[in-house]
Design an enzyme around this catalytic site. Sequence first.
Site, PDB file in Angstrom:
ATOM      1  N   ASN A 148      12.543 108.290  10.111  1.00 22.11           N
ATOM      2  CA  ASN A 148      13.568 108.821   8.959  1.00 22.11           C
ATOM      3  C   ASN A 148      14.116 107.945   7.874  1.00 22.11           C
ATOM      4  O   ASN A 148      14.002 108.619   6.696  1.00 22.11           O
ATOM      5  CB  ASN A 148      14.638 109.792   9.643  1.00 22.11           C
ATOM      6  CG  ASN A 148      15.487 108.947  10.227  1.00 22.11           C
ATOM      7  OD1 ASN A 148      15.223 107.815  10.756  1.00 22.11           O
ATOM      8  ND2 ASN A 148      16.660 109.296  10.462  1.00 22.11           N
ATOM      9  N   GLY A 224      16.428 104.839  17.273  1.00 21.53           N
ATOM     10  CA  GLY A 224      15.383 106.020  17.555  1.00 21.53           C
ATOM     11  C   GLY A 224      15.970 106.997  18.423  1.00 21.53           C
ATOM     12  O   GLY A 224      17.373 106.996  18.477  1.00 21.53           O
ATOM     13  N   SER A 225      15.118 107.851  19.285  1.00 19.09           N
ATOM     14  CA  SER A 225      15.792 108.952  19.985  1.00 19.09           C
ATOM     15  C   SER A 225      16.496 108.462  21.309  1.00 19.09           C
ATOM     16  O   SER A 225      16.328 107.312  21.937  1.00 19.09           O
ATOM     17  CB  SER A 225      14.808 109.995  20.104  1.00 19.09           C
ATOM     18  OG  SER A 225      13.763 109.198  21.119  1.00 19.09           O
ATOM     19  N   GLU A 244      20.654 102.174  18.842  1.00 22.45           N
ATOM     20  CA  GLU A 244      21.269 103.033  17.609  1.00 22.45           C
ATOM     21  C   GLU A 244      20.483 104.319  17.859  1.00 22.45           C
ATOM     22  O   GLU A 244      19.288 104.643  17.784  1.00 22.45           O
ATOM     23  CB  GLU A 244      20.969 102.671  16.086  1.00 22.45           C
ATOM     24  CG  GLU A 244      21.817 101.321  15.769  1.00 22.45           C
ATOM     25  CD  GLU A 244      23.080 101.231  15.965  1.00 22.45           C
ATOM     26  OE1 GLU A 244      23.751 102.437  15.543  1.00 22.45           O
ATOM     27  OE2 GLU A 244      23.847 100.457  16.119  1.00 22.45           O
ATOM     28  N   LEU A 245      20.979 105.488  18.435  1.00 20.37           N
ATOM     29  CA  LEU A 245      20.421 106.532  18.991  1.00 20.37           C
ATOM     30  C   LEU A 245      20.916 107.875  18.127  1.00 20.37           C
ATOM     31  O   LEU A 245      21.458 108.003  17.150  1.00 20.37           O
ATOM     32  CB  LEU A 245      20.523 106.714  20.528  1.00 20.37           C
ATOM     33  CG  LEU A 245      20.153 105.386  21.215  1.00 20.37           C
ATOM     34  CD1 LEU A 245      20.374 105.680  22.757  1.00 20.37           C
ATOM     35  CD2 LEU A 245      18.852 104.908  21.053  1.00 20.37           C
ATOM     36  N   CYS A 278      20.314 110.725  11.688  1.00 15.62           N
ATOM     37  CA  CYS A 278      21.293 110.603  12.880  1.00 15.62           C
ATOM     38  C   CYS A 278      22.608 111.070  12.922  1.00 15.62           C
ATOM     39  O   CYS A 278      23.303 111.454  13.676  1.00 15.62           O
ATOM     40  CB  CYS A 278      21.296 109.072  13.382  1.00 15.62           C
ATOM     41  SG  CYS A 278      21.580 108.092  12.124  1.00 15.62           S
ATOM     42  N   GLU A 372      20.282 117.243  19.592  1.00 14.75           N
ATOM     43  CA  GLU A 372      20.118 117.042  18.377  1.00 14.75           C
ATOM     44  C   GLU A 372      18.993 117.658  17.501  1.00 14.75           C
ATOM     45  O   GLU A 372      17.791 117.615  18.100  1.00 14.75           O
ATOM     46  CB  GLU A 372      19.602 115.373  18.162  1.00 14.75           C
ATOM     47  CG  GLU A 372      19.469 114.741  16.798  1.00 14.75           C
ATOM     48  CD  GLU A 372      19.209 113.228  16.802  1.00 14.75           C
ATOM     49  OE1 GLU A 372      18.302 113.041  17.351  1.00 14.75           O
ATOM     50  OE2 GLU A 372      19.714 112.753  16.017  1.00 14.75           O
TER      51      GLU A 372
HETATM   52  P1  NAP Z   1      11.497 107.764  18.517  1.00 14.11           P
HETATM   53  O1  NAP Z   1      10.613 108.645  18.796  1.00 14.11           O
HETATM   54  O2  NAP Z   1      12.414 107.483  19.456  1.00 14.11           O
HETATM   55  O3  NAP Z   1      10.713 106.563  18.016  1.00 14.11           O
HETATM   56  C1  NAP Z   1      11.583 105.537  17.499  1.00 14.11           C
HETATM   57  C2  NAP Z   1      10.574 104.274  17.527  1.00 14.11           C
HETATM   58  O4  NAP Z   1      10.474 104.122  18.629  1.00 14.11           O
HETATM   59  C3  NAP Z   1       9.153 104.169  16.888  1.00 14.11           C
HETATM   60  O5  NAP Z   1       8.911 103.343  16.285  1.00 14.11           O
HETATM   61  C4  NAP Z   1       8.450 104.788  18.162  1.00 14.11           C
HETATM   62  O6  NAP Z   1       6.984 104.223  17.681  1.00 14.11           O
HETATM   63  C5  NAP Z   1       8.896 103.640  19.090  1.00 14.11           C
HETATM   64  N1  NAP Z   1       8.723 104.046  20.484  1.00 14.11           N
HETATM   65  C6  NAP Z   1       8.165 105.180  21.082  1.00 14.11           C
HETATM   66  N2  NAP Z   1       8.285 105.047  22.328  1.00 14.11           N
HETATM   67  C7  NAP Z   1       8.592 103.720  22.825  1.00 14.11           C
HETATM   68  C8  NAP Z   1       8.432 102.856  23.971  1.00 14.11           C
HETATM   69  N3  NAP Z   1       8.139 103.655  25.037  1.00 14.11           N
HETATM   70  N4  NAP Z   1       8.644 101.645  23.796  1.00 14.11           N
HETATM   71  C9  NAP Z   1       9.094 101.185  22.633  1.00 14.11           C
HETATM   72  N5  NAP Z   1       9.151 101.859  21.542  1.00 14.11           N
HETATM   73  C10 NAP Z   1       8.854 103.163  21.461  1.00 14.11           C
HETATM   74  O7  NAP Z   1      12.414 108.151  17.300  1.00 14.11           O
HETATM   75  P2  NAP Z   1      12.090 108.917  15.957  1.00 14.11           P
HETATM   76  O8  NAP Z   1      11.327 110.334  16.112  1.00 14.11           O
HETATM   77  O9  NAP Z   1      11.176 108.117  15.161  1.00 14.11           O
HETATM   78  O10 NAP Z   1      13.516 108.984  15.064  1.00 14.11           O
HETATM   79  C11 NAP Z   1      14.464 109.990  15.172  1.00 14.11           C
HETATM   80  C12 NAP Z   1      15.412 109.463  16.231  1.00 14.11           C
HETATM   81  O11 NAP Z   1      15.808 108.566  15.786  1.00 14.11           O
HETATM   82  C13 NAP Z   1      16.637 110.622  16.388  1.00 14.11           C
HETATM   83  O12 NAP Z   1      16.826 110.765  17.460  1.00 14.11           O
HETATM   84  C14 NAP Z   1      17.414 109.779  15.452  1.00 14.11           C
HETATM   85  O13 NAP Z   1      19.052 110.300  15.601  1.00 14.11           O
HETATM   86  C15 NAP Z   1      17.532 108.571  15.670  1.00 14.11           C
HETATM   87  N6  NAP Z   1      17.924 107.635  14.769  1.00 14.11           N
HETATM   88  C16 NAP Z   1      19.288 107.040  14.945  1.00 14.11           C
HETATM   89  C17 NAP Z   1      19.890 106.086  13.891  1.00 14.11           C
HETATM   90  C18 NAP Z   1      21.274 105.305  14.444  1.00 14.11           C
HETATM   91  O14 NAP Z   1      21.273 104.685  13.539  1.00 14.11           O
HETATM   92  N7  NAP Z   1      21.812 105.732  15.312  1.00 14.11           N
HETATM   93  C19 NAP Z   1      19.183 106.228  12.647  1.00 14.11           C
HETATM   94  C20 NAP Z   1      18.120 107.047  12.358  1.00 14.11           C
HETATM   95  C21 NAP Z   1      17.571 107.713  13.338  1.00 14.11           C
HETATM   96  P3  NAP Z   1       6.004 105.524  17.480  1.00 14.11           P
HETATM   97  O15 NAP Z   1       6.390 105.987  16.244  1.00 14.11           O
HETATM   98  O16 NAP Z   1       4.690 104.789  17.526  1.00 14.11           O
HETATM   99  O17 NAP Z   1       6.103 106.535  18.535  1.00 14.11           O
END
Ligand code: NAP
Length: 471
Positions: A148, A224-225, A244-245, A278, A372
């Site tokens: 994002n 990420g998530s 940071e989730l 997030c 979320e």
């Molecule tokens: P995501 O699906 O969890 O993916 C995040 C990253 O992790 C991507 O680079 C993804 O690669 C990688 N990944 C996925 N599975 C993995 C594994 N088993 N091992 C290592 N890396 C892995 O999250 P998203 O959909 O991109 O982002 C949305 C989420 O991020 C939301 O939940 C949001 O709240 C959170 N977020 C949190 C913050 C904060 O600062 N707290 C800020 C922004 C976003 P791929 O893309 O190749 O799957």
Amino acid sequence: MKMLVAGEKVGGKELPVVFPYDGSVVDVVPDASDEDIERALSKAVEGATVMKKTPSWKRAEILEKTAKLIMSNLEKLTDLLVLEVGKTKREARSEVIRTAELFKMCAEEARRIHGETLPFDSLKGSESKRGYFVREPAGVVVAITPFNVPLALCAHKVGPAIAAGNAVIVKPATKTPLSTIVLGELLLEAGMPPEALSVITGSGSRVGMKLVKDPRVRVVSFTGSVSTGETIAKEAGLKKLCMELGSNTPMIVCESADITKAVKATVSGGFSIAGQVCISVQRVYVHKKIFDEFLSMLKISVESLKVGDPRDESTDMGPVIDEANAGRIEEWLNEAVRKGAKLVTGGERTGTLIQPTVLAQVPKGTFIMTEELFGPAVAVNEFESLEEAIHEANSTKYGLQAAIFTNNLQEAFKAIEELQFGGVIVNETARYRADFMPYGGYKMSGLGREGVRFAIEEMTEIKCIVVETGK
Ligand code: NAP
């Protein structure tokens, strides 16, 4: 576009990057092979030694130059963010400017990494000792980023990692890797030792997981998530983890609040990047005496948002990242309505475009109240007492940020003290963030803190020195 393995451009089997607005292919990136991953890791070990010997003034210089190069590539990076994320031009441009500012902050912090002297004479029998502690670089940092806010959230990891004297391997989200690769090229142009920097692309479950499990890695900094965060935490082994989730951010609007400001904060916090933040405002609790007024003002404001092609400068809100997420968001909104929520405005979907949506009187236990959403909708419910509003705001597994609007000091401090969140914002949107703030979650929203100085703490080791003086 090619990825960067230890500073070198490398191609491979191609993965498409798609424009979320119309599904057209913007570019392709390589799917890193096992050999690419191994080379990035073994070179990063060498790079960590080089970085440790690089003085802080030099690291600061690299970061300052990077900030300048980002600004001279403002329009190129803006266009890439529009195309890969589908965010609007205004949102993309402000992310690029924010990224440059972040690198400047990192350059400043690089010059102030230090320890403390320790008061050995405070312990009987230790009077003859002198000592202090210092912060040393952790070594190899793996930075895994979400789709994002790809550029600024990469900067939140790479900037502090370099400031602290580490080598860093970035694994950007597969949907949005392009701006991160360009950032990597700019870092190299700014003087980053090539062996100390890789940006490698490919799926998280394969490429990301390989990096996370590798024993040569000392820090995994992940955004990420929650579900991916949990998988990483299980698989990483003994490493420093910064997580940071997600969240489902609440905002409380008291009777004494400035309603106009609270409405503005709900719109800016709930609908920017189509709600894919997030700390997007998701649940709004409004005092029952101002509920109707708040809701009618919110409806007018939300209906004035221009939704459409993010390449158009006048667009206020673009699409969500893909059809699968658009369908999920639509289903969650329908579920709330089926269970009794009132649809105040929005709710329609065309492909990846979802009309900004306001739901009212939303039953507890629905997806939008508990999970979320990561989409352009807010749920507005009424409350009678502040105790009740705080209780509802806290009734979640998440805990990233929360906000309260009030003109009553006692109410403000009650919320500050009782809200179980990593950040409490008073009289400003819950989505507010300044990048030097300590930022991170309670409960399932995370572990550790970002925000330049705090991320540097996570990416350094403390070494304690004790000298027996013989006195
Ligand atoms: P995501 O699906 O969890 O993916 C995040 C990253 O992790 C991507 O680079 C993804 O690669 C990688 N990944 C996925 N599975 C993995 C594994 N088993 N091992 C290592 N890396 C892995 O999250 P998203 O959909 O991109 O982002 C949305 C989420 O991020 C939301 O939940 C949001 O709240 C959170 N977020 C949190 C913050 C904060 O600062 N707290 C800020 C922004 C976003 P791929 O893309 O190749 O799957």
